[in-house]
Motif scaffolding. Structure first.
Motif, PDB file in Angstrom:
ATOM      1  N   SER A  88      23.386  33.046  31.351  1.00 47.44           N
ATOM      2  CA  SER A  88      24.741  32.890  31.257  1.00 47.44           C
ATOM      3  C   SER A  88      25.255  32.132  30.027  1.00 47.44           C
ATOM      4  O   SER A  88      26.248  32.810  29.257  1.00 47.44           O
ATOM      5  CB  SER A  88      25.433  32.597  32.729  1.00 47.44           C
ATOM      6  OG  SER A  88      25.065  31.388  32.758  1.00 47.44           O
ATOM      7  N   LEU A  89      24.685  31.142  29.894  1.00 49.81           N
ATOM      8  CA  LEU A  89      25.181  30.333  28.755  1.00 49.81           C
ATOM      9  C   LEU A  89      24.832  30.968  27.281  1.00 49.81           C
ATOM     10  O   LEU A  89      25.713  31.043  26.433  1.00 49.81           O
ATOM     11  CB  LEU A  89      24.504  29.033  28.736  1.00 49.81           C
ATOM     12  CG  LEU A  89      25.135  27.997  29.636  1.00 49.81           C
ATOM     13  CD1 LEU A  89      24.104  26.795  29.613  1.00 49.81           C
ATOM     14  CD2 LEU A  89      26.385  27.742  29.605  1.00 49.81           C
ATOM     15  N   GLY A  92      27.318  34.048  27.469  1.00 50.58           N
ATOM     16  CA  GLY A  92      28.559  33.602  27.095  1.00 50.58           C
ATOM     17  C   GLY A  92      28.525  33.190  25.472  1.00 50.58           C
ATOM     18  O   GLY A  92      29.786  33.449  24.902  1.00 50.58           O
ATOM     19  N   ASN A 150      29.060  34.821  35.475  1.00 51.36           N
ATOM     20  CA  ASN A 150      29.390  33.751  34.847  1.00 51.36           C
ATOM     21  C   ASN A 150      29.096  33.714  33.228  1.00 51.36           C
ATOM     22  O   ASN A 150      29.817  32.852  32.751  1.00 51.36           O
ATOM     23  CB  ASN A 150      28.417  32.760  35.519  1.00 51.36           C
ATOM     24  CG  ASN A 150      28.650  32.239  36.872  1.00 51.36           C
ATOM     25  OD1 ASN A 150      29.591  31.654  37.355  1.00 51.36           O
ATOM     26  ND2 ASN A 150      27.805  33.034  37.886  1.00 51.36           N
ATOM     27  N   GLN A 154      32.001  31.965  30.826  1.00 51.92           N
ATOM     28  CA  GLN A 154      31.523  30.843  29.882  1.00 51.92           C
ATOM     29  C   GLN A 154      31.855  31.526  28.436  1.00 51.92           C
ATOM     30  O   GLN A 154      32.271  30.757  27.557  1.00 51.92           O
ATOM     31  CB  GLN A 154      30.005  30.914  30.074  1.00 51.92           C
ATOM     32  CG  GLN A 154      29.373  30.251  31.075  1.00 51.92           C
ATOM     33  CD  GLN A 154      29.735  28.722  31.235  1.00 51.92           C
ATOM     34  OE1 GLN A 154      30.286  28.280  30.453  1.00 51.92           O
ATOM     35  NE2 GLN A 154      28.882  28.087  32.050  1.00 51.92           N
ATOM     36  N   ILE A 157      35.406  30.052  28.308  1.00 52.39           N
ATOM     37  CA  ILE A 157      35.391  28.786  28.033  1.00 52.39           C
ATOM     38  C   ILE A 157      35.037  28.525  26.477  1.00 52.39           C
ATOM     39  O   ILE A 157      35.689  27.559  25.859  1.00 52.39           O
ATOM     40  CB  ILE A 157      34.387  28.126  28.887  1.00 52.39           C
ATOM     41  CG1 ILE A 157      35.044  28.284  30.420  1.00 52.39           C
ATOM     42  CG2 ILE A 157      34.269  26.653  28.654  1.00 52.39           C
ATOM     43  CD1 ILE A 157      33.964  27.653  31.476  1.00 52.39           C
ATOM     44  N   MET A 200      32.324  24.095  31.079  1.00 50.68           N
ATOM     45  CA  MET A 200      31.129  24.867  31.243  1.00 50.68           C
ATOM     46  C   MET A 200      30.036  24.061  32.085  1.00 50.68           C
ATOM     47  O   MET A 200      29.537  25.073  32.862  1.00 50.68           O
ATOM     48  CB  MET A 200      30.316  24.641  29.780  1.00 50.68           C
ATOM     49  CG  MET A 200      31.042  25.402  28.559  1.00 50.68           C
ATOM     50  SD  MET A 200      30.109  25.040  27.061  1.00 50.68           S
ATOM     51  CE  MET A 200      28.640  26.096  27.381  1.00 50.68           C
ATOM     52  N   GLN A 203      31.534  25.310  35.452  1.00 51.89           N
ATOM     53  CA  GLN A 203      31.388  26.620  35.831  1.00 51.89           C
ATOM     54  C   GLN A 203      29.773  26.764  36.289  1.00 51.89           C
ATOM     55  O   GLN A 203      29.443  27.638  37.140  1.00 51.89           O
ATOM     56  CB  GLN A 203      31.420  27.666  34.643  1.00 51.89           C
ATOM     57  CG  GLN A 203      31.288  29.038  34.731  1.00 51.89           C
ATOM     58  CD  GLN A 203      32.203  29.622  35.845  1.00 51.89           C
ATOM     59  OE1 GLN A 203      33.498  29.107  36.042  1.00 51.89           O
ATOM     60  NE2 GLN A 203      31.999  30.623  36.761  1.00 51.89           N
TER      61      GLN A 203
END
Length: 282
Positions: A88-89, A92, A150, A154, A157, A200, A203
């Motif tokens: 997800s990071l 994102g 997510n 992200q 964000i 972050m 989340q």
């Protein structure tokens, strides 16, 4: 600021309550506390009448295979969370870069993807992935669903963090002849990291809690194991619902608190580092 100054600034926003208002507020506070205590007592007595506090209901937790089940469920939860967190990071960051792109088609596509998956209910997304693609691999349905949802959050964000950096920083870098990739990598993103890291990680706490949705698709994470234990009757004592909640619940709470503490530590560390860089030399 002195006490008088604080009172003066507060009076600008609202009228200071008088003696009767303060007494009324205290009364409301006492009544609210009594109401909450009464509700808790009602719940306790109702569960006690149903035998949920019978000591025999705790017997399953003394067996090694039950303890191993809980440990396996915890490891399955952490595995799904770890994969979903990393993916997800990465997603994102990719979507945020697309949203900040100078190319309109790329920006429109990435924005549409972000808005779609942010609006999509996570449970529906996980169930759809499970029945459509991963009926025999429930973990990947959970991980991919968590990643898409997510990752979209992200992305917002990260985009907001980069846009929060004062425009003069980027304009000065462009004036020096730097390309956009250099401006993003060297100027904007490093400054934005300090402000967006707590959000972050916050989340990621949501991601960790949402791994419990694996119960719906029979992924054997922690909540699924807890439900499995609670569904086994203990002779005349009934089903151990409350003991399972009192064992599984604190495990989730402890994991989320650890992630929250990490977010606060990173925020404080970043603040101290910024203060050291901006403080004048002795």
């Amino acid at each position: 600021m002195s006490l008088l100054n604080r009172q003066a600034s507060a009076s600008v926003l609202y009228d200071a309550p008088g003696p009767k208002a303060r007494a009324r507020y205290r009364l409301f506070g006492v009544l609210a506390v009594l109401g909450i205590l009464g509700l808790l007592w009602y719940v306790f007595t109702a569960l006690d009448d149903n035998g949920q506090f019978d000591p025999d209901l705790w017997d399953p937790f003394q067996y090694n295979f039950v303890q191993q089940m809980i440990l396996d469920g915890l490891l399955a939860t952490l595995k799904a969370f770890g994969l979903a967190a990393v993916f997800s990071l990465a997603l994102g960051a990719l979507l945020a870069a697309g949203q900040l792109s100078d190319h309109k088609p790329v920006r429109w596509v990435c924005t549409a993807v972000v808005q779609f998956f942010r609006a999509m209910p996570l449970l529906i997304l996980i169930v759809a992935l499970y029945y459509a693609f991963f009926a025999k691999q429930s973990m990947w349905a959970l991980v991919l669903g968590l990643t898409l949802y997510n990752g979209a959050v992200q992305a917002e964000i990260i985009r907001s963090g980069v846009n929060a950096v004062p425009r003069g920083q980027g304009e000065a870098a462009y004036a020096l002849g730097m390309r956009k990739t250099q401006v993003m990598a060297s100027i904007l993103v490093p400054q934005a990291v300090r402000s967006m890291l707590p959000s972050m990680i916050g989340q990621l706490v949501v991601t960790l809690k949402d791994t419990s949705l694996g119960l719906i698709i029979t992924y054997q994470e922690l909540l699924f194991v807890g439900k499995k234990i609670a569904s086994q009757p203990m002779n005349a004592a009934g089903f151990p619902y409350i003991p399972v909640v009192l064992v599984i619940g604190p495990i989730y709470i402890a994991m989320c608190l650890l992630l929250t503490a990490l977010a606060r530590w990173i925020e404080a560390r970043g603040r101290r580092g910024a203060n050291r860089r901006t403080s004048p030399a002795a």
